[in-house]
Design a protein around this motif. Structure first.
Motif, PDB file in Angstrom:
ATOM      1  N   ARG A 118       0.850  -1.211   0.069  1.00 16.95           N
ATOM      2  CA  ARG A 118       0.095   0.071  -0.172  1.00 16.95           C
ATOM      3  C   ARG A 118       0.922   1.157  -0.030  1.00 16.95           C
ATOM      4  NH1 ARG A 118      -3.493  -3.272   3.548  1.00 16.95           N
ATOM      5  NH2 ARG A 118      -2.552  -2.389   5.415  1.00 16.95           N
ATOM      6  N   THR A 119       2.095   1.223   0.450  1.00 10.07           N
ATOM      7  CA  THR A 119       3.040   2.327   0.234  1.00 10.07           C
ATOM      8  C   THR A 119       3.623   2.815  -0.881  1.00 10.07           C
ATOM      9  OG1 THR A 119       5.024   1.135   0.977  1.00 10.07           O
ATOM     10  CG2 THR A 119       3.584   1.722   2.867  1.00 10.07           C
ATOM     11  N   GLU A 120       3.320   1.679  -1.931  1.00 12.65           N
ATOM     12  CA  GLU A 120       3.958   1.664  -3.127  1.00 12.65           C
ATOM     13  C   GLU A 120       3.287   2.706  -4.073  1.00 12.65           C
ATOM     14  OE1 GLU A 120       4.455  -2.218  -4.489  1.00 12.65           O
ATOM     15  OE2 GLU A 120       5.976  -2.791  -2.922  1.00 12.65           O
ATOM     16  N   ALA A 121       3.736   3.665  -4.798  1.00 16.46           N
ATOM     17  CA  ALA A 121       3.197   4.459  -5.577  1.00 16.46           C
ATOM     18  C   ALA A 121       2.390   3.672  -6.858  1.00 16.46           C
ATOM     19  CB  ALA A 121       3.971   5.654  -5.899  1.00 16.46           C
ATOM     20  N   VAL A 122       1.235   4.042  -7.198  1.00 18.01           N
ATOM     21  CA  VAL A 122       0.890   3.361  -8.527  1.00 18.01           C
ATOM     22  C   VAL A 122       0.521   4.417  -9.556  1.00 18.01           C
ATOM     23  CG1 VAL A 122      -1.400   2.067  -9.662  1.00 18.01           C
ATOM     24  CG2 VAL A 122      -0.652   1.818  -7.099  1.00 18.01           C
ATOM     25  N   PRO A 123       1.328   3.958 -10.656  1.00 18.16           N
ATOM     26  CA  PRO A 123       1.003   5.170 -11.807  1.00 18.16           C
ATOM     27  C   PRO A 123      -0.270   5.207 -12.300  1.00 18.16           C
ATOM     28  CG  PRO A 123       1.982   2.870 -12.542  1.00 18.16           C
ATOM     29  CD  PRO A 123       1.979   2.885 -10.939  1.00 18.16           C
ATOM     30  N   HIS A 124      -0.693   6.304 -12.766  1.00 21.50           N
ATOM     31  CA  HIS A 124      -2.060   6.647 -13.122  1.00 21.50           C
ATOM     32  C   HIS A 124      -1.835   6.958 -14.462  1.00 21.50           C
ATOM     33  CE1 HIS A 124      -4.225   6.373  -9.358  1.00 21.50           C
ATOM     34  NE2 HIS A 124      -2.884   6.714  -8.866  1.00 21.50           N
ATOM     35  N   PHE A 125      -2.586   6.319 -15.554  1.00 16.13           N
ATOM     36  CA  PHE A 125      -2.700   6.519 -16.959  1.00 16.13           C
ATOM     37  C   PHE A 125      -4.028   6.766 -17.300  1.00 16.13           C
ATOM     38  CE2 PHE A 125       0.474   3.367 -16.298  1.00 16.13           C
ATOM     39  CZ  PHE A 125       1.752   3.700 -16.671  1.00 16.13           C
ATOM     40  N   GLY A 126      -4.161   7.970 -18.165  1.00 14.75           N
ATOM     41  CA  GLY A 126      -5.397   8.532 -18.653  1.00 14.75           C
ATOM     42  C   GLY A 126      -6.489   8.967 -17.445  1.00 14.75           C
ATOM     43  N   GLU A 127      -5.707   9.306 -16.550  1.00 15.02           N
ATOM     44  CA  GLU A 127      -6.448   9.878 -15.192  1.00 15.02           C
ATOM     45  C   GLU A 127      -5.936  11.451 -15.042  1.00 15.02           C
ATOM     46  OE1 GLU A 127      -6.025   7.171 -12.058  1.00 15.02           O
ATOM     47  OE2 GLU A 127      -7.090   5.714 -13.044  1.00 15.02           O
ATOM     48  N   PRO A 128      -6.740  12.450 -14.269  1.00 12.92           N
ATOM     49  CA  PRO A 128      -6.101  13.611 -14.071  1.00 12.92           C
ATOM     50  C   PRO A 128      -5.245  13.531 -12.934  1.00 12.92           C
ATOM     51  CG  PRO A 128      -8.314  13.195 -13.298  1.00 12.92           C
ATOM     52  CD  PRO A 128      -8.089  12.143 -14.229  1.00 12.92           C
ATOM     53  N   ASP A 129      -4.030  14.213 -12.800  1.00 13.55           N
ATOM     54  CA  ASP A 129      -3.185  14.304 -11.879  1.00 13.55           C
ATOM     55  C   ASP A 129      -3.667  14.853 -10.418  1.00 13.55           C
ATOM     56  OD1 ASP A 129      -1.350  13.083 -13.403  1.00 13.55           O
ATOM     57  OD2 ASP A 129      -0.423  14.903 -14.117  1.00 13.55           O
ATOM     58  N   THR A 130      -4.534  15.708 -10.771  1.00 16.57           N
ATOM     59  CA  THR A 130      -5.041  16.540  -9.519  1.00 16.57           C
ATOM     60  C   THR A 130      -6.550  16.487  -9.380  1.00 16.57           C
ATOM     61  OG1 THR A 130      -3.126  17.984  -9.208  1.00 16.57           O
ATOM     62  CG2 THR A 130      -5.076  18.496  -8.081  1.00 16.57           C
ATOM     63  N   VAL A 131      -7.122  16.149  -8.267  1.00 13.24           N
ATOM     64  CA  VAL A 131      -8.635  16.238  -8.370  1.00 13.24           C
ATOM     65  C   VAL A 131      -9.143  17.326  -7.261  1.00 13.24           C
ATOM     66  CG1 VAL A 131     -10.811  14.976  -7.381  1.00 13.24           C
ATOM     67  CG2 VAL A 131      -8.983  13.941  -8.584  1.00 13.24           C
ATOM     68  N   THR A 132      -9.942  18.527  -7.655  1.00 17.14           N
ATOM     69  CA  THR A 132      -9.906  19.476  -6.806  1.00 17.14           C
ATOM     70  C   THR A 132     -11.778  19.653  -6.550  1.00 17.14           C
ATOM     71  OG1 THR A 132      -8.400  20.781  -7.873  1.00 17.14           O
ATOM     72  CG2 THR A 132     -10.005  22.006  -6.743  1.00 17.14           C
ATOM     73  N   THR A 133     -11.923  19.828  -5.124  1.00 17.00           N
ATOM     74  CA  THR A 133     -13.418  19.955  -4.988  1.00 17.00           C
ATOM     75  C   THR A 133     -13.380  21.305  -4.406  1.00 17.00           C
ATOM     76  OG1 THR A 133     -13.068  19.140  -2.445  1.00 17.00           O
ATOM     77  CG2 THR A 133     -13.388  17.393  -4.481  1.00 17.00           C
ATOM     78  N   ALA A 134     -14.561  21.789  -4.052  1.00 19.20           N
ATOM     79  CA  ALA A 134     -14.740  23.042  -3.163  1.00 19.20           C
ATOM     80  C   ALA A 134     -14.092  23.131  -1.878  1.00 19.20           C
ATOM     81  CB  ALA A 134     -16.340  23.348  -2.917  1.00 19.20           C
ATOM     82  N   ASP A 135     -13.780  21.755  -1.054  1.00 21.61           N
ATOM     83  CA  ASP A 135     -13.235  21.755  -0.017  1.00 21.61           C
ATOM     84  C   ASP A 135     -11.788  21.231   0.103  1.00 21.61           C
ATOM     85  OD1 ASP A 135     -15.456  22.439   1.867  1.00 21.61           O
ATOM     86  OD2 ASP A 135     -16.593  20.753   0.578  1.00 21.61           O
ATOM     87  N   PHE A 136     -11.302  20.366  -0.755  1.00 26.78           N
ATOM     88  CA  PHE A 136     -10.051  19.910  -0.925  1.00 26.78           C
ATOM     89  C   PHE A 136      -9.665  19.605  -2.236  1.00 26.78           C
ATOM     90  CE2 PHE A 136     -13.011  16.488  -0.188  1.00 26.78           C
ATOM     91  CZ  PHE A 136     -12.407  15.524  -1.134  1.00 26.78           C
ATOM     92  N   THR A 137      -8.178  19.441  -2.064  1.00 24.18           N
ATOM     93  CA  THR A 137      -7.394  18.786  -3.471  1.00 24.18           C
ATOM     94  C   THR A 137      -6.632  17.838  -3.313  1.00 24.18           C
ATOM     95  OG1 THR A 137      -7.505  21.420  -3.961  1.00 24.18           O
ATOM     96  CG2 THR A 137      -5.793  19.893  -5.058  1.00 24.18           C
ATOM     97  N   VAL A 138      -6.707  16.829  -4.106  1.00 27.34           N
ATOM     98  CA  VAL A 138      -5.748  15.759  -3.916  1.00 27.34           C
ATOM     99  C   VAL A 138      -5.124  15.538  -5.052  1.00 27.34           C
ATOM    100  CG1 VAL A 138      -6.012  13.074  -3.712  1.00 27.34           C
ATOM    101  CG2 VAL A 138      -7.710  14.477  -2.715  1.00 27.34           C
ATOM    102  N   ASP A 139      -3.735  15.542  -4.976  1.00 23.70           N
ATOM    103  CA  ASP A 139      -2.666  15.259  -5.909  1.00 23.70           C
ATOM    104  C   ASP A 139      -2.382  13.867  -6.056  1.00 23.70           C
ATOM    105  OD1 ASP A 139      -0.162  15.324  -7.467  1.00 23.70           O
ATOM    106  OD2 ASP A 139       0.183  17.424  -7.036  1.00 23.70           O
TER     107      ASP A 139
END
Length: 227
Positions: A118-139
């Protein structure tokens, strides 16, 4: 090579853990008490910690909170306390998993492997790098969550759960899917894990955790992320 810190004060259990892990090519450090565990965690930078709640000097919960001040190191709690209340307190303090004694060595090693994965980074293909909502942002690339300009500390398990949900926006993810994705096949019926971790994520990310806007429960079915 994976380094494991064993913070347990039972010499027989420590010996069994060390023998079994070294036989599988893990590097192992041991700590007989909480203060030694905190020092070794900072000095040796292990990949995962096995922590007994009943340490002789400071409470295991205190060790978890101390480690969580500066690292997302996976923590697996080993405890003779079998009550669900103890498990909730440990997970809420920042533990990634909770194993009640007595346990089988095979089960422990499987959970240890899952924690490291679970600590290993998983590459994301075809997905946005950042998800932004009105309350928080996830990179998703930097593996960071920010709310009100402040970085939110997430454990590896919390991160994996959040990452899987937000990578599938508006899609219902069943309880079984989430449990297998985050914890593995043997956890398909551990729905109490999901309740605890979703409650933690909501407390950290939602403005009103009791009435979530983003991390939605579909009763009896699963969860979904609503952007």
């Amino acid at each position: 090579m994976t380094r494991v810190l064993v913070a347990v004060d039972d010499p027989q259990l420590v010996r069994a853990l060390v023998i079994n892990m070294q036989a599988r090519a893990y590097e192992v450090d041991t700590a007989p008490d909480g203060r030694t565990a905190l020092g070794l965690a900072a000095e040796r930078r292990p990949d995962v910690m096995l922590l007994d709640l009943g340490l002789p000097d400071i409470d295991g919960f205190e060790v978890i909170r101390g480690v969580r001040r500066w690292t997302r190191l996976p923590i697996i709690v080993l405890s003779a306390r079998r009550g669900s209340e103890e498990m909730v307190v440990a997970l809420d303090a920042g533990a990634d998993d909770y194993i009640a004694k007595p346990f089988s060595m095979d089960e422990l090693l499987a959970r240890l492997r899952a924690a490291v994965r679970r600590t290993e980074a998983v590459p994301h293909f075809g997905e946005p790098d950042t998800v932004t909502t009105a309350d928080f942002t996830v990179d998703l690339v930097a593996r960071k969550a920010v709310r009100a300009g402040r970085e939110i500390r997430l454990t590896p398990t919390e991160w994996h759960l959040l990452e899987f949900l937000i990578s599938n926006p508006r899609r219902l993810i069943t309880q079984r899917q989430l449990l297998q994705e985050v914890w593995g096949l043997s956890y398909s019926n551990k729905t109490n894990y999901l309740r605890v971790y979703m409650a933690q994520l909501r407390r950290k990310l939602e403005s009103d955790p009791s009435h979530p806007r983003y991390l939605i429960t579909e009763p009896g079915m699963g969860y979904r992320f609503e952007p």
